[in-house]
Design an enzyme around this catalytic site. Structure first.
Site: not given
Length: 143
Positions: A46, A48, A76, A79
Site C-alpha cells: 500500500h 502508506e 486500513c 497501515c
C-alpha cells in the site's frame, strides 16, 4: 497533499488502485509513493507502507517522530498499525473509506486501548479530488 494526489494518479496509470502518500517534515518532502500491490505482487505494498519504508530507510530509523503523513485515502488497519509503530506525528487523509478504512471507519484503530501511539488526525484534506480519482478508476474498471 498535491504530491500525494500525483502519486495516486500515477498508481492509476499503472493499473493500481489510485492511492498516494507523502511523508514530510516541515516543508521538506522525505518520501512519496503510490500503491504497487499488483506490480509487486505484494498485498502489503500500500502507498502508506511503501512511503513509511522509504522514509525510514532514508533516515536510518524505525521511528518517524515529528514527521507527517499525507495520504489520499483513509488508511486500513494494516497501515494504521504501521503509522502507529512509526510514531508519525500527524496523519492527513483525503477520502474516507467506509469499507476498508480503520481510522474514522471500521475498527477505528487509533481509538483502541492497545494502540501504542496515536497521531493527530486530520481527515478530509482534498477529499473531493481523492474521491473522484477513486470513483473514476473503479467506474473505468466496471465499463
Amino acid at each position: 497533499m498535491a504530491l500525494a494526489l500525483k502519486e495516486a494518479e500515477a498508481a492509476a496509470l499503472r493499473g493500481e488502485v489510485p492511492v498516494g502518500a507523502v511523508i514530510a517534515n516541515g516543508g521538506a518532502v522525505i518520501a512519496s509513493a503510490g500503491n504497487r500491490t499488483r506490480e509487486l505482487a505484494d498485498p502489503t505494498a500500500h502507498a502508506e507502507m511503501l512511503v513509511i519504508r522509504e522514509a525510514c530507510g532514508k533516515l536510518s530509523s524505525e521511528r518517524l517522530t515529528g514527521h507527517d503523513l499525507y495520504v489520499t485515502l483513509e488508511p486500513c488497519a494494516m497501515c494504521a498499525g504501521a503509522i502507529s509503530f512509526a510514531r508519525l506525528r500527524r496523519l492527513y487523509f483525503g477520502a474516507a473509506d467506509e469499507k476498508g478504512g480503520a481510522v474514522v471507519n471500521g475498527v477505528r484503530f487509533f481509538a483502541s486501548p492497545t494502540c501504542h501511539h496515536t497521531p493527530d488526525i486530520y481527515p478530509g484534506m482534498a477529499e473531493t479530488e481523492a474521491g473522484l480519482l477513486l470513483k473514476d478508476f473503479f467506474r473505468g474498471r466496471r465499463d
